[in-house]
Design an enzyme around this catalytic site. Structure first.
Site, PDB file in Angstrom:
ATOM      1  N   ALA A  65       0.986  -1.362   0.048  1.00 32.62           N
ATOM      2  CA  ALA A  65       0.148   0.023   0.418  1.00 32.62           C
ATOM      3  C   ALA A  65       0.894   0.675   0.304  1.00 32.62           C
ATOM      4  O   ALA A  65       2.054   0.992   0.361  1.00 32.62           O
ATOM      5  CB  ALA A  65      -0.966  -0.209   1.160  1.00 32.62           C
ATOM      6  N   GLY A 110       0.268  -5.423   0.106  1.00 28.27           N
ATOM      7  CA  GLY A 110      -1.075  -5.297  -0.743  1.00 28.27           C
ATOM      8  C   GLY A 110       0.134  -6.313  -2.272  1.00 28.27           C
ATOM      9  O   GLY A 110      -0.746  -6.605  -2.884  1.00 28.27           O
ATOM     10  N   GLU A 113      -0.641  -9.354  -1.534  1.00 35.07           N
ATOM     11  CA  GLU A 113      -1.596  -9.780  -1.472  1.00 35.07           C
ATOM     12  C   GLU A 113      -2.529 -10.423  -2.467  1.00 35.07           C
ATOM     13  O   GLU A 113      -3.075 -10.280  -3.125  1.00 35.07           O
ATOM     14  CB  GLU A 113      -2.279  -9.150  -0.966  1.00 35.07           C
ATOM     15  N   GLU A 133       3.375  -5.458   7.171  1.00 32.14           N
ATOM     16  CA  GLU A 133       2.787  -4.923   7.474  1.00 32.14           C
ATOM     17  C   GLU A 133       3.311  -4.603   9.343  1.00 32.14           C
ATOM     18  O   GLU A 133       2.967  -3.346   9.801  1.00 32.14           O
ATOM     19  CB  GLU A 133       0.650  -5.799   7.720  1.00 32.14           C
TER      20      GLU A 133
END
Ligand code: COA
Length: 259
Positions: A65, A110, A113, A133
């Protein structure tokens, strides 16, 4: 026209490049919204057979992110952004056609992911994977806590998510996170070769096979078996099935129409 994405088509194979190379292709709100619009298009494209997702430049697939946007993310925003991205990544996972991640560098947060939402992953020898994270005081929010253990097992997923440590391409291959590791200059060829092979198979069979295999990750085995048998029955009604079986028995190559 997109600002953060490049989408091109080579015959019936789509190539989506996440394109913020100066920020290592980090996922911004703008990028998420563009991705959602592109998915609207792709979900309707009946000619598409396979989608490849990769990152721009030679350093990163997607480095997570956009950390700049995390500064103002409070609980309410965290919940909204997480639900939005979970939904978008699930649309990728469940796109009617198979999706291949061509991981050309860092796949972090992300980015990991996103790679996990793709159906198959190939990567370069330089790729690195991680869920950092926790080092930022948060936890994955785009599906990672659910998809990673399903793919690599509980213990390995726990270790990656609890430590935030990165693993290299060989380790990713060893634990089944990626299907293939190739030299950087061969990545797109390797992804293309796999895409073309899948694209040469009867399209409806590919579509229903993907749906049935995806279902194995949700719910109980009995309902997975039921769905599998319905989709199997559906493929038995297609022209491609008649052709595929006849071609084998007549010792020739099948010609498939997606009907
Ligand atoms: N969000 C926003 N910007 C990011 C980013 C992210 N997730 N990851 C990298 N960038 C930016 C850097 O800030 C830098 O920008 P700048 O040139 O304007 O300063 C640029 O991309 C290049 O990154 P840099 O850190 O200089 O490269 P590096 O080779 O030294 O390190 C990484 C590469 C991937 C190890 C490092 O960038 C990193 O740890 N990124 C964050 C990964 C992360 O925690 N992701 C999860 C977020 S939830």
């Amino acid at each position: 026209m997109y600002k953060t994405l490049i989408y091109e088509k080579k015959d019936d194979i789509g190539i989506l490049t996440v394109n913020r190379p100066d920020k290592l292709n980090a996922i911004s709100n703008e990028l998420t919204s563009e991705l959602s619009s592109l998915l609207d298009e792709l979900e309707k494209d009946d000619k598409l057979r396979v989608l490849i997702i990769t990152g721009s430049g030679d350093k990163a697939f997607v480095a997570g992110a956009d950390i700049q946007e995390l500064v103002d993310r409070d609980a309410r925003m965290g919940r909204r952004v997480s639900r939005e991205r979970q939904e978008i990544f699930s649309r990728i996972e469940n796109l009617p056609v198979p999706v291949i991640a061509a991981v050309n560098g860092y796949a972090l947060g992300g980015g990991l992911e996103l790679a996990l939402a793709c159906n198959v992953r190939v990567c370069t020898e330089k790729a690195q994977f991680g869920a950092p994270e926790v080092k930022l005081g948060i936890i994955p929010g785009d599906g990672g806590t659910q998809r990673l253990p399903r793919l690599v097992g509980l213990g390995r997923a726990m270790e990656m998510i609890l430590t935030g440590d990165f693993i290299d391409a060989q380790e990713a291959y060893r634990i089944g996170l990626v299907n293939k590791v190739v030299p950087p200059e061969e990545l797109m060829n390797a992804a293309m070769e796999l895409a073309q092979k899948i694209a040469s198979r009867p399209p409806l069979a590919v579509r229903y096979a993907k749906e049935a295999v995806n279902r194995s990750q949700e719910g109980d085995k009995a309902s997975g078996f039921a769905l599998e048998s319905y989709l199997h029955a559906l493929t038995c009604t297609t022209e491609d099935k008649k052709e595929g079986v006849a071609a084998f028995l007549e010792k020739r190559k099948g010609k498939f129409k997606g009907k």
